[in-house]
Design a protein around this motif. Sequence first.
Motif, mmCIF file in Angstrom:
data_model
loop_
_atom_site.group_PDB
_atom_site.id
_atom_site.type_symbol
_atom_site.label_atom_id
_atom_site.label_comp_id
_atom_site.label_asym_id
_atom_site.label_seq_id
_atom_site.Cartn_x
_atom_site.Cartn_y
_atom_site.Cartn_z
ATOM 1 N N CYS A 68 1.166 -0.916 0.015
ATOM 2 C CA CYS A 68 0.047 0.356 0.070
ATOM 3 C C CYS A 68 0.530 0.968 -0.255
ATOM 4 O O CYS A 68 1.350 1.514 1.067
ATOM 5 C CB CYS A 68 -0.790 0.103 1.299
ATOM 6 N N CYS B 178 0.234 3.701 3.308
ATOM 7 C CA CYS B 178 0.054 3.816 4.241
ATOM 8 C C CYS B 178 1.289 3.692 4.667
ATOM 9 O O CYS B 178 1.452 4.494 6.347
ATOM 10 C CB CYS B 178 -0.662 2.249 5.043
ATOM 11 N N CYS C 24 -6.689 -2.169 0.747
ATOM 12 C CA CYS C 24 -5.610 -1.969 2.461
ATOM 13 C C CYS C 24 -6.351 -2.141 3.085
ATOM 14 O O CYS C 24 -7.867 -1.926 3.811
ATOM 15 C CB CYS C 24 -4.218 -1.284 2.054
ATOM 16 N N CYS D 275 -6.738 1.580 4.892
ATOM 17 C CA CYS D 275 -6.953 2.265 4.283
ATOM 18 C C CYS D 275 -8.248 2.544 3.703
ATOM 19 O O CYS D 275 -8.385 3.615 3.433
ATOM 20 C CB CYS D 275 -5.414 3.892 3.904
HETATM 21 ZN ZN LIG Z 1 -3.280 1.986 2.638
#
Ligand SMILES: [Zn+2]
Length: 472
Positions: free
Chosen positions: A18, A21, A43, A46
């Motif tokens: 990701c 993040c 993810c 998020c």
């Molecule tokens: Zn993420």
Amino acid sequence: MDKTHCHYHPAQPATWHCPACPRDYGDCCLPQNADATDYDPRCPLCRGALTFLGAANSAQPFWERISTFFLYALQSGPLAFAGLLTLASLFMPNSKILWIVLLSVATKYLHSVIEASSQALQEAPSLQSAFVGEGFGLFFKQLAVFLLAGAALWLAADFDSEALFWGVNLLIMLVMPASIIRLALDKELGAALSPELVGQVIKAMGWRYLILWVFLFILWQSPNYVTFMLSHGLPRVVLMPVAAGLFAYFAVVMCAMMGYAVFQYQGALGYVIADESRQNHFPTAEYARRKALAEAEIRLKEGQSEQALEILATALERSADDLKLNERFHQLLFGLQARERCLRHLAHYLPLAARQTPALAATALLNARQLQSDYLPDDALLCEQLAGALLARHKTREGLSLLRNLHQRFPDYPHIPRAYLLAARGFAEGLGQLEPARQLLGFIRQRYPASPLLGEVASLEAIITKLAAVSS
Ligand SMILES: [Zn+2]
Ligand SMILES: [Zn+2]
């Protein structure tokens, strides 16, 4: 290239990333739905889109798989290929056109081996596939590469410097596998000759490219040595087909190895190839629970215990009787000392666990007692099951406390004799208290004279009598 690992499981290779993040995730954290394959995981933190890292981190290094390349070349496709070259060396008329056709089929086949192997396909391409489709021009491109290499050598020889000649020779030998790999992947002569693109292959593998090179060099020499050893005393008519067959076999082994090296270093090479084994694909229901468990674990490790609880609670709404989800939910509530909520959940979790895994239920009851010291389930059978599990774990007092006055708390419970027999065993064997054990057995005799358990009652009484005689 260094391997990256799952942020939450340092032993697991990363398969997704990701960028927002930023976090790397392994398959451990992102189970996939086998029934909805075109859906990419999101993810867990998020919900953003993830970058797929392919099998770059999880691939087994090629030098640990040498034997599989030799086996690979023993499949029907490569053997047919070796057979074709053998037969051609025996029977093909000496026609340039025919030889060019044969060599272009051979080049196309070997390149398709590199390509298939770079996708970690276990099955070698069939020989028929080399006769159809596009890619016959590959031979001329490959030939052009070899001719240019030859020209470079010829030029170097012209300089009358032994050192320069061998330097060029060595350089060409060193970069040749990388150039062949590039041609197999890009199918462009420009790519196979581009120092940048060929260098990228070498750079991606780093010093391990040398390992590959050494293996390829040994393999390249092998058919020569074998034919050299056979050449003493064997007529040419036997030697030629043997050499052709061996060349075909070792060429397939080499191509399989080069292809696999691409698979292993796909990340650094700019390719993304999935591992086809699909080990972390699960049917929808199993997928949902694994996803919930994985995401709850991630939230917990991020210190977001509230979100972890919510994820599990939502999952439990869908499958209320999933033992693993319930167990995690209980552990989490207990760990957070969420007293009210934990006790409320225990009313559902305890009977479920007692039915399926009594040891889990025993642990849960001990936890409950820490939250509320007089915690007592309001079901007779559950009390009996839990008492059995606790006695088995030598938690005798806790077990016995569940059976105390059972006949008064649950006058209608039909298994009082069984429960009290258990309690008597607990007193006598667990605590060495013979008197309460004797009283319980007497109670069974008196209240339930028709109980089928009276035989067991009698034998336990006999044991107690013996024990009493020993200790007095
Ligand atoms: Zn993420
Ligand atoms: Zn993980």
